[in-house]
Design an enzyme around this catalytic site. Structure first.
Site, PDB file in Angstrom:
ATOM      1  CG  ASP A  50      80.359  68.989  61.996  1.00  0.00           C
ATOM      2  OD1 ASP A  50      81.669  69.045  61.953  1.00  0.00           O
ATOM      3  OD2 ASP A  50      79.846  67.883  61.518  1.00  0.00           O
ATOM      4  CD  GLU A 126      72.968  72.182  53.676  1.00  0.00           C
ATOM      5  OE1 GLU A 126      72.912  73.158  54.628  1.00  0.00           O
ATOM      6  OE2 GLU A 126      73.261  71.266  54.123  1.00  0.00           O
TER       7      GLU A 126
END
Ligand code: NAP
Length: 284
Positions: A50, A126
């Site tokens: 990821d 985020e």
């Protein structure tokens, strides 16, 4: 115009092997391939974990073409396939036949300002606002201009629903169905005493009309640490950080069997099959 496939990969041996296989297969099918983004790029393939996908999207400046992730990393929450030759052939056929779906991942748009200057950043997972050098962060927080709290603690995570399964989850935040467009504010080790009062759980806001403003209070140090999708940046004398949902989105190519909660089950709860993974990683 001949279509180009942009391929980004981490340095792992298995990733490099897969990259070679993918290049051969796509070039045989009449595509060009490159590491950089070209104007005729129609797909970006990220080989790794990821983290590799998050880095590739940032480095390529969040382009308006789909990404496809092949997991040679640890978790591979974004990935559609493992480094297995049959899966690669199935993916290439599905891509050529246009037999796929595209998920749209909302991005956070973050404006970081001091007295004279403002710069813009984007995040898929985020934004984390932390104190410099492990000092307590004191952060005034406003939603749509309305004062909410002065947070004291290690820091605040502002996460998208995509990022809800990442740092947000480890910090005690909720996993959010990725069909919901929200921003989740999750405290990291909040202080809640007579001296400092902070919310101790996550707050979830609708993304379409919410703007979160954070104003750092300078007590001992005028430096703050921002971590955007894992990339650290230190800033001095920041007046405010404004976060909202961006107008642009990142696209992820999905093969036919993608389902968010099944992905959560497989990646978080299901027992990991080491043998199966080893077999798949044995690509020549
Ligand atoms: P990293 O090593 O690249 O990532 C840390 C772990 O988070 C890896 O296992 C990664 O998967 C996984 N991950 C990333 N995005 C995810 C998502 N949307 N859903 C579920 N898991 C996800 O760490 P990094 O380079 O510092 O930062 C990249 C991301 O890692 C950040 O955006 C942050 O969300 C996350 N992170 C988590 C923690 C924590 O949980 N305590 C701390 C720092 C950062 P792969 O194994 O496939 O790469």
């Amino acid at each position: 115009m001949i279509k180009n496939i942009t391929i980004r990969s981490n340095e792992l041996e298995i990733s490099q092997k897969i990259k070679k296989v993918i290049i051969e297969k796509f070039e045989k099918a009449g595509f060009t391939t490159s590491e950089d983004f070209h104007e005729n790029t129609s797909l970006v393939i990220s080989i790794g974990g990821d983290g590799s996908f998050l880095r590739a999207a940032r480095e390529l400046d969040f382009p308006d073409v789909p990404f496809f992730c092949i997991n040679t990393g640890h978790l591979g929450f974004f990935a559609e396939i493992l480094p297995d030759e049959k899966e690669i052939d199935y993916f290439i056929k599905s891509f050529i036949d246009e037999d796929y779906a595209v998920s749209l991942l909302p991005l956070l748009e973050i404006d970081i300002s001091n007295e004279v200057h403002s710069e813009r950043e984007y995040a898929i997972n985020e934004l984390v606002v932390r104190g410099n050098r492990s000092r307590t962060a004191h952060l005034q927080m406003f939603v749509n201009g309305n004062y909410m709290e002065t947070f004291s603690g290690d820091g605040l995570i502002i996460s998208t629903s995509t990022g809800s399964t990442a740092y947000n989850y480890s910090a005690g935040g909720s996993i959010v169905d990725n069909r919901l467009e929200i921003m989740q504010i999750t405290p990291i080790s909040p202080i809640s005493t007579n001296a400092f009062r902070s919310f101790t759980s996550s707050i979830i806001l609708p993304a379409f009309d919410s703007e979160i403003t954070i104003k750092p209070e300078w007590k001992f140090d005028n430096m703050i640490l921002l971590v955007i999708d894992g990339e650290e940046k230190r800033y001095q004398n920041i007046t405010d950080i404004k976060t909202r949902q961006a107008n642009k989105k990142i696209k992820l190519l999905r093969l036919d069997d993608y389902e968010f909660w099944n992905r959560v089950y497989v990646k978080f709860l299901k027992t990991y099959d080491y043998k199966e993974n080893e077999r798949r990683n044995n690509i020549k």
